[in-house]
Design a protein around this motif. Structure first.
Motif: not given
Lengths: 253, 253, 253, 253, 253, 253
Positions: D142-148, D168-178, D208-219
């Motif tokens: 698991c990595v923290s949000k900062e590490e992620f 969560s601040n424990q990030i282990h499993r990540v979905a990726i869709c470009s 959506t991310c806020e209300e479902l309590k989810f981590n998402l980044i877009h690049c």
């Protein structure tokens, strides 16, 4: 009379082009080029063909042209083929007029129900295409629920099937849509009606009436639709001098 | 019991995924995360909400989830908004199970009508999706039309609405489809049935029965659909030990 | 004020019937028959409900009525059910006005962006139904790309997100469509515009601007759409004397 | 190499028939029967044609075959005609591979983003047709949000555009869709993911991310899609010994 | 002449916006910004491109813009790609005018066939959109079937393909629809025509003509459609002073 | 023979359920419960009814069941009504078998054309549903174009209508699709055919053949479709011992 002339007379009277209907309105089976005797009835069915043969009629006119609704296949085999065979072998043509015989302001089912109830038609509603199929009609004075029911029991030979009288006891303005017409309830309410008369209703309708606090009676799909074809038989006989007879094959629905 | 667990129990029992339905089958309104008391009824309506409030129930389960049919807009304003408001303010959730409660082979309307008539279910028919919604059931021996009618008068508290007995007087094999089920007549004939029991019929059905020489009785849409929700209330109470009560708000249609 | 009167006032002001929109425009949730305090915001979301509860408001009005877009199912379960529950339990109604709040010539997003940029509205474009949702606006004199950017940096609190300035350095006539409006680029070019202001763009837009030699800036979907709901809060307060407050929950997109 | 052989090699590698795509996947413009030098890029555009001409390439291969999306008219006039004219006059053919270059488990955008992030691909998700276009990948621990975020800043040359870290601040499993992949959020949550990486998002996604309590980044849409075409250029050069060059024409979106 | 000006001249002459066509009407391939020499023909095909190259033309104008019919994919690969390649590499643009060149009252196929037959156009019929594509034309006096055939043999270089003369021997009023026009037979009968001229017919047409007792000749799809493009070449040369040549690549169908 | 038994025999032989057709395949008009004499023909038409009446037949079987194509209205009035009237009044039933009589490997049009040409059927192609409607057939040795034409002139009583011989002079493998079958050209080329035989072609076909360098002859829609109904008459007579006669009403198309 030539079939072509009879068709023109009917189309001029009933104006099918103004209605957006879901069946053929007009000539459905052309089995003869003359019309010398007409039988009218609510629905096209075997016993009506029997009656036409017995009457030596060469023309049947109905409100429900079974076999000629939209999306029917009309492959003349089996039961439908047998009906066509009898019509052609006996030289009997078929006309169907559906919505035009509901909405006609003089000989339509709804205008005639209004008359039988002692109501005066004041407007049409429930437009299908350019013309309305149902009527708004008014009593001279307000009547009570009891008086309203009494009028209906008198107007319909077989009486009222269900009386869902959840509305006002002051009934003045009445919406009438023969057959299966309860989809017009909300429009009738918007138009200020105190009650609704129709033929056949679905399970949700009593609930709707109760919750919207509305008065509705229904008197049978068939039994609210004998008025138009019966009056049309008279009109054909009186105006065209072609023998014409309404044959009532009762239907509890 | 947790709502989530109750949902799982119902879905396992009634298997909505196997049916191609035209309404929500399952949880329709989530207004509470617990289920401690259940009211069941045929149709979702104001008086059923009244009953649930009076019973201090936190869950309503119906066969007709009005408001949750396909193509309904579900904008929570007006009358529909008012229903939602009452459900949320009183913490009452809603479940609807439509075709699954017609076709279930144990607590479905049709299997229970068969039982009440003294018939043994032998098969399902009228598939909607992967499962049938109606049943074929047989008497131990052939019965006459009179005996058939007598069974029906006994099975249905309010009796038979119309008996269209144009078929054989030797009735052994019977098709049963509660509600508005007469579209199954031709399939039933192909399957060798001698008679058909349904709830509500349209104007064309008496003509069809007469011309196809078939026996059909109908006993009311609502009245043929009290069986499933009534049995389900019992099952919930007996198996889950959650107080559950069937509330019959009669409907003549 | 009665909810019904408030609805009429809004509909008269914003004229939703003239727009062909893809969401409900008007009353979305009817949870109260009065309006005594209003909260406005860009998008319907949990934190806006929190704000309304905190403000003791009984009415929320938004530009993006999430849950009330075309083709949404609106089964009140899960997250959407939870939102409805909170609205009903706190007696807070919801209004949504989407395209009418983009295109309004006085308090619409685009007219107000024009004003903030120092532009004068000369016309509408991008019709949806009978009315345009975007505006064409002009500077008194031509400005350079630098001056154009400076105006935008001043007009939008969070500044310009991307400046795709591939067009003329003489900017006089500007197309403005808040939100995701870049589909109007070709129409704007046909109408002689020198630049386009919008909120959010897709990957193809920078390529299009470069190849068509056009100037476009985008400043955020949310951030170009705070203008209308903010102005409407003021108008409600000033004209109806109902306390009304715009709550800005910023969104980087 | 003959164009036909090159086509076969690409189709065998990328298997377009297994995807349900909304553009041509494969040969889009056939302007030469040979392939001797290839240029790859994210999107088909004028500057990519310039680059191909400058490189004396006779083949362009892109991820976004602009002009070859479903429902485009493809009348070769105006700007699109001009592009075709340049391709034909310079003898440059065009290939497009869209979803196959997102979902490929070796040289697809998502598998390569996983690799650049230090993640191991464990599964595919978001099926379009018979194959998935996105991946599920896991950190060793698991990595923290900062590490992620730090991993992402390293993996993407231009960094993260928005970090919506409501989960969560424990990030282990990540979905990726470009690209524009946030429609997969609910599926990713169901699959137990702790975070989502995508390119471009719409206004509703932060809510959506806020209300479902989810981590998402877009690049960035473009910037998450340089991986596949860049790797494919290498593979062509290494395996087919045809000179091939990835040309990066950056796009802020 | 500039291509843009030539386009405007053609559109003004032929008014494609008034027709509801199933192909592009106007510029199909823009491969040159000038028009200095024009080749016209019935159908876009390889040999017409050969002819244009040989004539050093930079513009082809056809009645059948193959490749530009509705629902064609227009991916420039294979045979269609090869045609585009040749057009672009030789700088030859393509125009197609389909229904506008059938229905034009001066230089349309049908008006010119009427003229060649010695008939005077009196009206249009078979509307596609706002304009008719076919004509009604009359002889000064009635002619016999033999005389009618003789006129046709004279008007069409390759004569009549089939003469289905089941109608009256007094031919005065003639319907003309070039190409595959026999779907207009019933409309022509309603309009009082004695005969029909078309190009290509299907198997059912001889049966229809026999059973409806109607006269019809057909003279080839291609051969009834050389009139318009031939006249248009003349008009371009005479009015615009651009060299223009009709190239007849005969087709037996 | 009973009509029902005759229907079963035909359906077993021709297997209409395996074809996706656009007309009724099987019984179209049920005007008699017996079959004692059969007339077959290519197309249902007035003169075929005349022939059946003259032959005192009670059954007509055709390849083109006019009146029974998909999307025909089948209102029995006018000309179609007149046809039905004659069928019913003379007790003549109608069967149509369309694609099943093209594709049957023994008595289908295409297998019989192959036989008449001296070709051996090796495969079927052009699937409509689960079965092919056309055949691939081979000569024992390659033949020249001249020899190929000579075979065709012998096989078809009225000869070849157009010979479009743009392909190889070594003809070994031939695709055959009676009627209007040229849409199968590309499939035939993919299957390695050297030539194509069909009935009726459209204007684009000669151009296609020329540009794809393919050999195609067409011999008339009607004239390529007399084979199946003629053979079926023989088979009915020989196997069922019901008098059956093929009536050829020639049609130039």
């Amino acid at each position: 009379m030539k079939l072509k002339d009879f068709s023109n007379w009917l189309d001029k009277l009933l104006d099918p082009k103004s209605f957006k209907d879901y069946c053929v309105d007009g000539l459905c089976i052309e089995a003869n080029d003359q019309v010398t005797k007409v039988v009218t009835g609510v629905s096209f069915r075997d016993r009506l063909i029997d009656a036409a043969i017995e009457e030596k009629a060469d023309c049947i006119l109905v409100h429900h042209p079974n076999g000629f609704w939209k999306n029917e296949d009309r492959i003349p085999v089996g039961h439908y083929g047998e009906r066509l065979r009898r019509m052609f072998q006996n030289g009997i043509s078929l006309y169907g007029y559906h919505l035009p015989l509901d909405g006609h302001m003089d000989i339509g089912n709804n205008a005639l129900i209004a008359k039988a109830m002692g109501l005066s038609v004041v407007d049409g509603f429930m437009f299908e295409g350019e013309k309305p199929v149902a009527v708004i009609a008014e009593f001279d004075t307000c009547v009570s629920k009891e008086e309203f029911l009494a009028c209906a029991e008198k107007a319909f030979e077989h009486g009222v099937q269900n009386a869902l009288l959840y509305g006002s006891n002051q009934i003045h303005r009445v919406a009438i849509c023969s057959g299966s017409g309860a989809s017009g309830i909300e429009e009738a309410l918007d138009l200020g009606c105190d009650a609704f008369i129709t033929g056949e209703i679905k399970e949700a309708v009593p609930i709707t009436c109760e919750e919207l606090k509305f008065n509705l009676i229904h008197c049978g799909h068939h039994r609210t639709e004998i008025f138009g074809v019966r009056a049309l038989a008279d009109k054909i006989q009186n105006e065209l001098h072609i023998p014409a007879k309404f044959v009532d094959l009762d239907n509890p629905i």
